[in-house]
Design a protein around this motif. Structure first.
Motif, short mmCIF file in Angstrom:
data_model
loop_
_atom_site.label_atom_id
_atom_site.label_comp_id
_atom_site.label_asym_id
_atom_site.label_seq_id
_atom_site.Cartn_x
_atom_site.Cartn_y
_atom_site.Cartn_z
N THR A 34 0.79 -1.07 0.18
CA THR A 34 -0.04 -0.20 -0.03
C THR A 34 0.75 1.27 -0.09
O THR A 34 1.69 1.15 0.87
CB THR A 34 -0.89 0.03 1.24
N LEU A 35 0.66 2.13 -0.95
CA LEU A 35 1.24 3.34 -0.95
C LEU A 35 0.50 4.45 -0.69
O LEU A 35 -0.62 4.76 -1.39
CB LEU A 35 2.00 3.62 -2.44
N VAL A 36 0.83 5.20 0.61
CA VAL A 36 -0.20 6.39 1.03
C VAL A 36 0.69 7.56 0.50
O VAL A 36 1.97 7.90 1.07
CB VAL A 36 -0.39 6.50 2.47
N ILE A 37 0.10 8.49 -0.37
CA ILE A 37 0.59 9.67 -0.70
C ILE A 37 0.10 10.86 -0.09
O ILE A 37 -1.25 10.69 0.02
CB ILE A 37 0.37 10.01 -2.25
N VAL A 38 0.66 11.57 0.75
CA VAL A 38 0.20 12.82 1.57
C VAL A 38 0.49 14.15 0.86
O VAL A 38 1.72 14.55 0.67
CB VAL A 38 0.62 12.94 2.74
N THR A 39 -0.59 14.76 0.19
CA THR A 39 -0.29 16.00 -0.61
C THR A 39 -1.21 17.04 -0.60
O THR A 39 -2.30 16.52 0.15
CB THR A 39 0.10 15.56 -1.97
#
Length: 351
Positions: A34-39
């Motif tokens: 799982t890749l979580v991108i916080v932007t």
């Protein structure tokens, strides 16, 4: 396939993912992490595009977290979750969920993300823009085995590296470090071919370029020599020189694409050293999820220098002396990167 969910919950999003997989005829889940991108909203498109391209090598569930806390007290008091579920060709080889958290919910993003993580699969958290000072202590960072930041997106990139060094935890890395992997590979291979004592080194690159600083610190840390930091017009890193009694080993890249490798007693040769896209950098980082000890050693070795260098500016100079006492002089044409307290032998192999 795309499903829009307004004022929803994590349970409804999971149900939407199952519905979308069945609709396109792929009920099985074949993703590896799982890749979580916080932007933010402005950077979400580019970050998602890079992650989607990287997912072709690493099939992933991509969760894009966009926080919208609101400006007025009324907006901040209202909590709402909107989501876009993407499955199939629009999401590469995995699944994508874009989460827009409004109001107070923006302060509790981990409560929304946790139920959406793939079971029994690694979690990687990536901050393409402004990252927390201590990524491992961030609520989302605590969910991840690997935490990726990017110092080049900070207002003061060199100072940002110093922050990463002071708050380092196993699993942290930075894309400024990933960008120098080809440089480290080339220089390590050159030293394997030419067994000579390195007496000093120099690295040339743009001012305020964090990758240039890291390359200089890596050479100083691994070789135990003084490394001169010179400012050039770029793009990025333009040259690295290792000084030996037999002559200079020089890796020169003036155009950001093709480099020339010169070694004593050998003909000059051209090597591909293209500046890579963000998707390639993310794909490289996803290949390994264990702690990067060489990155830790490099940033912690130079933390004193990084703090001083960030205030020196493009026309300033700073150095770390072998005694460990930082000094600074103003208006010099180049900066001295670092000197190791103890020689560490020949250059480390690239990650």
């Amino acid at each position: 396939m795309k499903i829009d969910l307004t004022d929803t919950t994590s349970a409804r999003i999971n149900a939407g993912l199952i519905q979308a997989r069945r609709a396109i005829g792929t009920p099985a889940v074949g993703m590896v992490l799982t890749l979580v991108i916080v932007t933010d909203e402005g950077s979400a498109y580019d970050a998602l595009k890079a992650a989607t391209e990287a997912s072709r090598e690493h099939p992933s569930r991509i969760l894009v977290v966009i926080k919208r806390p609101g400006r007025s007290p009324r907006d901040r008091a209202l909590a709402r979750l909107d989501a876009e579920v993407l499955v199939g060709s629009e999401a590469g080889t995995g699944e994508t969920v874009v989460l827009r958290m409004h109001g107070e919910l923006a302060n509790h993003a981990e409560s929304v993300v946790l139920p959406l993580l793939l079971p029994d699969a690694p979690v990687v958290c990536w901050w393409p823009d402004q990252a927390p000072e201590n990524a491992a202590e961030d609520p989302l960072g605590r969910l991840a085995q690997r935490r990726i930041t990017d110092a080049s997106s900070a207002e003061d990139p060199v100072a940002s590296l110093a922050v990463r060094a002071s708050g380092y935890s196993p699993g942290d890395t930075d894309l400024a470090w990933t960008r120098i992997t080809p440089w480290r590979s080339m220089l390590a291979a050159a030293l394997d071919q030419k067994h000579s004592k390195i007496t000093a080194a120099a690295v040339e690159g743009e001012a305020y370029n964090p990758s240039t600083e890291l390359l200089a610190l890596w050479l100083a840390d691994r070789l135990g020599v003084t490394v001169e930091r010179k400012v050039s017009d770029g793009p990025g890193i333009t040259a690295a020189r290792l000084y030996t009694p037999d002559g200079d080993i020089c890796l020169d890249r003036a155009d950001g694409r093709l480099a020339e490798l010169a070694m004593p007693g050998q003909p000059d040769r051209h090597v591909a050293l293209k500046r890579r896209e963000t998707s390639e950098l993310i794909a490289e980082e996803l290949r390994r999820l264990d702690p990067d000890d060489i990155y830790r050693s490099t940033v912690q070795f130079g933390v004193g220098h990084l703090v001083r260098a960030s205030g020196a500016g493009a026309d300033g100079a700073s150095s770390v002396e072998p005694t460990g006492k930082p000094t600074a002089t103003k208006k010099a044409a180049s900066t001295t990167a670092a000197a190791a307290k103890k020689a560490a032998g020949k250059a480390a192999t690239p990650k």
